[in-house]
Write a protein that holds these residues in place. Sequence first.
Motif, PDB file in Angstrom:
ATOM      1  N   LEU A   1       2.989  -6.636   0.263  1.00 37.15           N
ATOM      2  CA  LEU A   1       3.089  -6.820  -1.176  1.00 37.15           C
ATOM      3  C   LEU A   1       3.109  -5.485  -1.900  1.00 37.15           C
ATOM      4  N   SER A   2       4.057  -5.328  -2.801  1.00 32.80           N
ATOM      5  CA  SER A   2       4.176  -4.108  -3.587  1.00 32.80           C
ATOM      6  C   SER A   2       3.291  -4.187  -4.821  1.00 32.80           C
ATOM      7  N   LEU A   3       3.313  -3.127  -5.624  1.00 37.05           N
ATOM      8  CA  LEU A   3       2.552  -3.107  -6.872  1.00 37.05           C
ATOM      9  C   LEU A   3       3.002  -4.237  -7.794  1.00 37.05           C
ATOM     10  N   VAL A   4       4.311  -4.410  -7.928  1.00 36.10           N
ATOM     11  CA  VAL A   4       4.841  -5.438  -8.828  1.00 36.10           C
ATOM     12  C   VAL A   4       4.391  -6.823  -8.373  1.00 36.10           C
ATOM     13  N   GLU A   5       4.429  -7.091  -7.082  1.00 26.57           N
ATOM     14  CA  GLU A   5       4.050  -8.408  -6.568  1.00 26.57           C
ATOM     15  C   GLU A   5       2.558  -8.659  -6.708  1.00 26.57           C
ATOM     16  N   THR A  34     -17.800  -3.143 -11.310  1.00 29.98           N
ATOM     17  CA  THR A  34     -18.326  -3.312  -9.954  1.00 29.98           C
ATOM     18  C   THR A  34     -17.234  -3.773  -9.002  1.00 29.98           C
ATOM     19  N   ILE A  35     -16.417  -4.724  -9.455  1.00 31.80           N
ATOM     20  CA  ILE A  35     -15.364  -5.265  -8.598  1.00 31.80           C
ATOM     21  C   ILE A  35     -14.327  -4.195  -8.266  1.00 31.80           C
ATOM     22  N   ILE A  36     -13.990  -3.383  -9.243  1.00 25.55           N
ATOM     23  CA  ILE A  36     -13.039  -2.280  -9.015  1.00 25.55           C
ATOM     24  C   ILE A  36     -13.593  -1.299  -7.990  1.00 25.55           C
ATOM     25  N   LYS A  37     -14.872  -0.964  -8.112  1.00 26.15           N
ATOM     26  CA  LYS A  37     -15.496  -0.021  -7.170  1.00 26.15           C
ATOM     27  C   LYS A  37     -15.497  -0.576  -5.757  1.00 26.15           C
ATOM     28  N   PHE A  38     -15.827  -1.855  -5.607  1.00 28.75           N
ATOM     29  CA  PHE A  38     -15.793  -2.462  -4.275  1.00 28.75           C
ATOM     30  C   PHE A  38     -14.384  -2.407  -3.702  1.00 28.75           C
ATOM     31  N   ASN A  39     -13.368  -2.665  -4.533  1.00 25.77           N
ATOM     32  CA  ASN A  39     -11.992  -2.632  -4.050  1.00 25.77           C
ATOM     33  C   ASN A  39     -11.553  -1.227  -3.657  1.00 25.77           C
ATOM     34  N   GLN A  40     -12.149  -0.214  -4.253  1.00 25.43           N
ATOM     35  CA  GLN A  40     -11.843   1.164  -3.867  1.00 25.43           C
ATOM     36  C   GLN A  40     -12.417   1.505  -2.497  1.00 25.43           C
ATOM     37  N   MET A  41     -13.393   0.699  -2.052  1.00 24.22           N
ATOM     38  CA  MET A  41     -14.073   0.971  -0.788  1.00 24.22           C
ATOM     39  C   MET A  41     -13.631   0.050   0.345  1.00 24.22           C
ATOM     40  N   PHE A  42     -13.338  -1.223   0.012  1.00 23.87           N
ATOM     41  CA  PHE A  42     -13.045  -2.228   1.042  1.00 23.87           C
ATOM     42  C   PHE A  42     -11.771  -2.988   0.716  1.00 23.87           C
ATOM     43  N   SER A  43     -11.043  -3.385   1.760  1.00 19.49           N
ATOM     44  CA  SER A  43      -9.843  -4.206   1.613  1.00 19.49           C
ATOM     45  C   SER A  43     -10.060  -5.498   2.381  1.00 19.49           C
ATOM     46  N   GLY A  50      -6.302  -7.983  -0.322  1.00 15.75           N
ATOM     47  CA  GLY A  50      -6.640  -6.713   0.326  1.00 15.75           C
ATOM     48  C   GLY A  50      -5.960  -6.488   1.655  1.00 15.75           C
ATOM     49  N   GLU A  51      -5.669  -7.569   2.384  1.00 19.27           N
ATOM     50  CA  GLU A  51      -5.007  -7.435   3.681  1.00 19.27           C
ATOM     51  C   GLU A  51      -3.496  -7.316   3.550  1.00 19.27           C
ATOM     52  N   GLU A  52      -2.948  -7.764   2.421  1.00 24.59           N
ATOM     53  CA  GLU A  52      -1.503  -7.895   2.307  1.00 24.59           C
ATOM     54  C   GLU A  52      -0.847  -6.865   1.392  1.00 24.59           C
ATOM     55  N   THR A  53      -1.639  -6.179   0.564  1.00 18.74           N
ATOM     56  CA  THR A  53      -1.091  -5.215  -0.390  1.00 18.74           C
ATOM     57  C   THR A  53      -0.952  -3.834   0.239  1.00 18.74           C
ATOM     58  N   ARG A  54       0.101  -3.140  -0.105  1.00 14.51           N
ATOM     59  CA  ARG A  54       0.277  -1.767   0.377  1.00 14.51           C
ATOM     60  C   ARG A  54      -0.713  -0.849  -0.322  1.00 14.51           C
ATOM     61  N   ASN A  55      -1.358   0.013   0.447  1.00 11.19           N
ATOM     62  CA  ASN A  55      -2.345   0.956  -0.086  1.00 11.19           C
ATOM     63  C   ASN A  55      -3.341   0.243  -1.008  1.00 11.19           C
TER      64      ASN A  55
END
Length: 466
Positions: free
Chosen positions: A9-13, A60-69, A215-220
């Motif tokens: 999945l790209s940014l747009v998707e 908080t959710i943003i910070k977790f996403n910066q650490m885990f996918s 988190g598993e399907e998005t690029r970067n």
Amino acid sequence: MRNLKKDSLSLVETVALSAAVMAPSVSMALNVSLITGLAGYSVTIIFLISVVITFCVSATIIKFNQMFSTSGSLYKFTEYGLGKKAALVSGWALFLAYFTLVLGVSAALGSYLSSLLATLHIHVGWLPISLFLSLVMWVLAYRDMNVSTRVMLALEGVSISLILILAGVIFFKVGLHGMSWAPLSFGSNHFSAVAEGIVMGLLSFAGFECASALGEETRNPKKMIPLVIMGTIAGIAIFFLISSYAQVIGYGVTPTGIQELSNSTMPLSDLADKFVSKQYAFLVVLAITMSLFSCVIGCVCTGARILLSMSRDGHLHKSLSGIHGKFKTPHVSVNTMMTASLLLQILFYLVTRGDGKDLYDDSAYVTALSMLVAYMFVNASGIAYFYRNKIWNIYQLIVPVAAIVAMLYTAYSNLYPIPPFPMNLAPYITVGFIVVMLIVSRLTKHDTNLQNIDPVDQEVSYGPYD
């Protein structure tokens, strides 16, 4: 053991899923009149407060996403700070929110399209329409995620554009003399009325975190998903403020205007008819219908991935962790959600003979309360995890603490004084569902091996906090 399609999945998707689940045009079509009925003309100030709370919750959710996918979204993030038992409560609360959105929005879709067809002198009840379109949405959620996100983005983009054009026409035609500060003030409202309105305002932002489930399907993903969450909240917040203000101004800041807005089942259509033309009103209703359609697809895709993650962790029957060999989607979880939604829509109609819009209204409070539970748990998890691992200092923790306090007060104000029927049933349904599903999780619990565990768990060492 099959996995979801990695880096597909790209940014747009990814943005498309967030926009579809939040369904901003649906919120403006359905929730503004609900808020007006609760707090009069103070609609825009309520949305403004909801924006601030949403940004606090999102930190908080943003910070977790910066650490885990992960595909588990808030369910997994709660586990990192509070452990597996609290994560299950959070997971089931979050799943309930997405499922009730699937249920309520599907019914509202049938109702809106039924009304649209009636203008063409074609009379079909909401239930057959909802059931047929649910089957179409089922197929799209079942298939490749890339196809679903492209459909969702196109539909939501058209609906937002039409509503913004309508708002511009309203502002132009009422002129400066028709403008008012009233929608940005509290007027004579009590705090309880404002808090009830904020619940509906927060409901309009419900699902802002749904990109976390990709988190598993998005690029970067550790860079992309936080960017999507922040950008989506900011962009949709501006849309909400403009559109909600335009609706209040369009009806008029008078007792009669506010009463008409609160009683309207299709306020945007009414305004389009009044300020533009009947043809444009038709297009607006069609656009909202398309947004409802994309919202259901997005909620199914997100909810199914939460079920997948809980099954991978051994808390649900292992069949729910099944992933389609060709499409790489959690097809068993998708099938489970859509089957339950179809059956409950039929049951609702047989028992109440009510309209699809009634089912949306009745389920909205359950959606809002269950979302509040999930958001409070993940913020509490962030406080625990970030503090003990020295990721955030004491001053940074003020933000999630403020978010929890705001959500607790909002929830309390909607529990006491006791709201009218059927809204008074929402807390019992929410708590009852979570308790029942915790029992189901206990009964269906099974052992997992490394291949069955959510891939993020292979990266994380919980240490003494597991």
